[in-house]
Design a protein around this motif. Sequence first.
Motif, short mmCIF file in Angstrom:
data_model
loop_
_atom_site.label_atom_id
_atom_site.label_comp_id
_atom_site.label_asym_id
_atom_site.label_seq_id
_atom_site.Cartn_x
_atom_site.Cartn_y
_atom_site.Cartn_z
N THR A 494 0.84 -1.21 0.00
CA THR A 494 0.00 0.00 0.00
C THR A 494 0.87 1.25 0.00
OG1 THR A 494 -1.77 -1.14 1.19
CG2 THR A 494 -1.79 1.26 1.27
N SER A 497 2.12 1.76 -3.41
CA SER A 497 1.05 2.23 -4.29
C SER A 497 0.83 3.73 -4.15
CB SER A 497 -0.25 1.48 -3.96
OG SER A 497 -1.32 1.95 -4.72
N ASP A 526 -3.76 -8.07 -5.85
CA ASP A 526 -4.64 -6.91 -6.06
C ASP A 526 -3.91 -5.61 -5.73
OD1 ASP A 526 -6.70 -8.49 -6.89
OD2 ASP A 526 -7.78 -8.49 -4.98
N CYS A 527 -3.06 -5.65 -4.69
CA CYS A 527 -2.26 -4.46 -4.35
C CYS A 527 -1.34 -4.09 -5.51
CB CYS A 527 -1.43 -4.71 -3.09
SG CYS A 527 -2.37 -4.72 -1.56
N ASP A 530 -3.22 -2.45 -8.20
CA ASP A 530 -3.47 -1.07 -7.79
C ASP A 530 -2.24 -0.19 -8.03
OD1 ASP A 530 -5.27 0.86 -6.49
OD2 ASP A 530 -3.78 0.85 -4.89
N ARG A 534 -2.62 2.95 -10.51
CA ARG A 534 -2.44 4.32 -10.01
C ARG A 534 -1.36 5.05 -10.80
NH1 ARG A 534 -4.08 5.61 -4.44
NH2 ARG A 534 -5.22 3.85 -3.57
N CYS A 559 -9.80 -2.20 -8.70
CA CYS A 559 -8.55 -1.41 -8.69
C CYS A 559 -8.20 -0.95 -10.11
CB CYS A 559 -7.40 -2.26 -8.12
SG CYS A 559 -7.54 -2.63 -6.37
N SER A 562 -10.61 1.78 -11.25
CA SER A 562 -10.28 3.05 -10.62
C SER A 562 -9.13 3.75 -11.35
CB SER A 562 -9.90 2.82 -9.15
OG SER A 562 -9.57 4.02 -8.52
N ARG A 734 -9.07 6.38 1.65
CA ARG A 734 -7.86 5.68 1.24
C ARG A 734 -6.60 6.15 1.92
NH1 ARG A 734 -8.02 3.68 -4.97
NH2 ARG A 734 -10.16 2.88 -4.99
#
Length: 750
Positions: A494, A497, A526-527, A530, A534, A559, A562, A734
């Motif tokens: 995270t 990210s 999934d991270c 993301d 991003r 993700c 987004s 977030r």
Amino acid sequence: MTILTLQSSYTPSPIPVLKHANFDRIPSWVSLKSSTSSVKIEHKQGQVENLHLVSLSKHGKLNEAFEFFQEMDKAGVSISPYSYQCLFEACRESRSLSHGRLLHHRMRTAFENPSVLLQNCVLQMYCGCGSLEDADKLFDEMPELNTVSRVTMISAYAEQGLLEKAVGLFSGMLESGDSPTSSVYTTLLKSLVNPSALDIGRQVHGHVIRAGLCSNPSIEAGILNMYVKCGWLVGAKLVFDQMAVKKSVAWTGLMIGYTQAGRSRDALKLFADFVSEGGNWDNFVFSVVLKSCASLEEINLGKQIHACVAKLGLESEVSVGTPLVDFYIKCSSFESACRAFEKICEPNDVTWSAIISGYCQMSQFEEAIKTFKSLRSKNAAVLNSFTYTSIFQACSVLADCNIGGQVHADAIKRSLIGSQYGESALITMYSKCGCLDDAHEVFESMDNPDIVAWTAFISGHAYYGNASEALKLFEKMVSCGMKPNSVTFIAVLTACSHAGLVAQGKDYLDTMLRKYNVAPTIDHYDCMIDIYSRAGLLDEALKFMKNMPFEPDSMSWKCFLSGCWTHKNLELGEIAGEELRQLDPEDTAGYVLPFNLYTRAGKWEEAAEMMKLMNKRMLKKELSCSWIREKGRIHRFIVGDKHHPQTQEIYEKLKEFDDFMEGDVFQCSMTERREQLLDHSERLAIAFGLISVNGNARAPIKVFKNLRACPDCHEFAKHVSLVTGHEIVIRDSRRFHHFKEGKCSCNDYW
């Protein structure tokens, strides 16, 4: 002190049998100080004095007993062995080591060779007062030992966790030819409480078989419980099956073993056998079986158990009602939990802790805090460390550092901060409230932070946007010999990210198993999706999803979707939206984000279709809510909110930024859209903050939001910080955003 004079005409009466004596009839003011008319008391005439000394001892009047003991000593009246025995027992029960040592010293001078009975009383006194050093010394000096002596020491060693000494003493008994009694075996078996003691437990079991004590009910139960605690359920089941008479304690003991080992199905099967064999139900049986039902979320079976509880009239019993409350909460049936709670006559700390935890589980955080405040003012005795941990979590979600700090201070005052989860919950609370200095202080105050605390602190920095500090903490944690777990890597990824550290994130994912022996799960992949999304690397993200060892789940596509919205990629966004709607048709993101993409591209028919799909499935977008604390009060705003007492001032303040709405920085082709953006909840909160600071440019404006901040409002906050000179902090769902001089700490990676 009143003086009791003993005349020479006094003739002593026979000593009454002590077990029938009424000690209260002898007053505590009796004294041996004699007047000038008194005659010297002969030792054989000290029977009444010893009787009074025994009375004081048995009534727990230790100070008076020792005062009278000294008077007897001065008067030359001998103290009987039985008086010493009662005094030692009183010292043990009151855990008065100083009195016990003094008495032991006096006994040594009074008796050249004290009996083994009296020596055992001294031994029991030292063990009861927690002085194993004195007990060890006396035990080694005793010229004669019996079974009581050895059992006393074995029990003391076992209670202190000194298993090696307890077993050594047991072996000494066997070597000396003594036959251990059943109490020796039961005492030793109680001390074998972890898997490392299993081999010793098996050997003790073997000695029990050779001694022919297998049929002893207490030893049978002790062996079964020993195998359960040592984790050998196969052995426990063998012992259970061989029992001629299976008492409730045996059934529940094995059920507990199955439940603790995660074998709740086996526990419920055993319970069914227990019922079919006509076992006697007690409160503990209900507690164990309800725990198994909760772990499996067997709501129907749990309700049947509840019906049995009601039939037996046990709903009001706290020992049964509390497991019922806990069961319903874990099965997400909070209304039933509340009804079960109301039936309990006197809820204890565990009951209240369970119901407060239930409020938090149901996202009723304000109700949890309200209940806590009520308890604190009316019945603080029912508060425990678990209750405080739940309140820390509630304050974390509400981002209420003010109440959280007060609750923290109260927990310190009452010494009710849980050493593991409580301190970690505090770190999380302060981190999510934007008080990293306080989180750091809690972390530094911990003597030996465990992996939960390290992970909470790393997560706090990741959430705050301090990616470099989060990764430094991770490396420091590893260098301290702490092994990261699966959740730790979620925090690390995270952090990567939020800072756009694509290469580092991929490296951490690739080395999880090889370097740290932690197998990546779909959550870790999934991270990584993301991270790619991003950073705008949408093609790489899609390729990664196709090649990863898991099938993409709804979060994978969410993700990716987004990222498509952030980087305005309609083509890939359509694919992601379709996949998300198939995997999770109830997730509004699968409709709202494509709708936003279509409207941005001017595709109004496609956008309208998304809204039709949402209406058809009766879905509603979660209402955006922002709040700000001012002078101890929380001010909440929703989209288009006009209920605040200062509404007119708020909207007038927003109009001051009309040039931004019309300028080149903010491009929007629709007048209606611009007006809608003016009403966004975070803008209203920012405007209120600007009004409240009264020109104090040094005061940062802190806004909290339940959803992710929209890109337009993100740009708006940057502009306001540049124009006004105010630092603005927004915590969305977030992360934290720090706006200063027209820039955000996230560098647009959010």
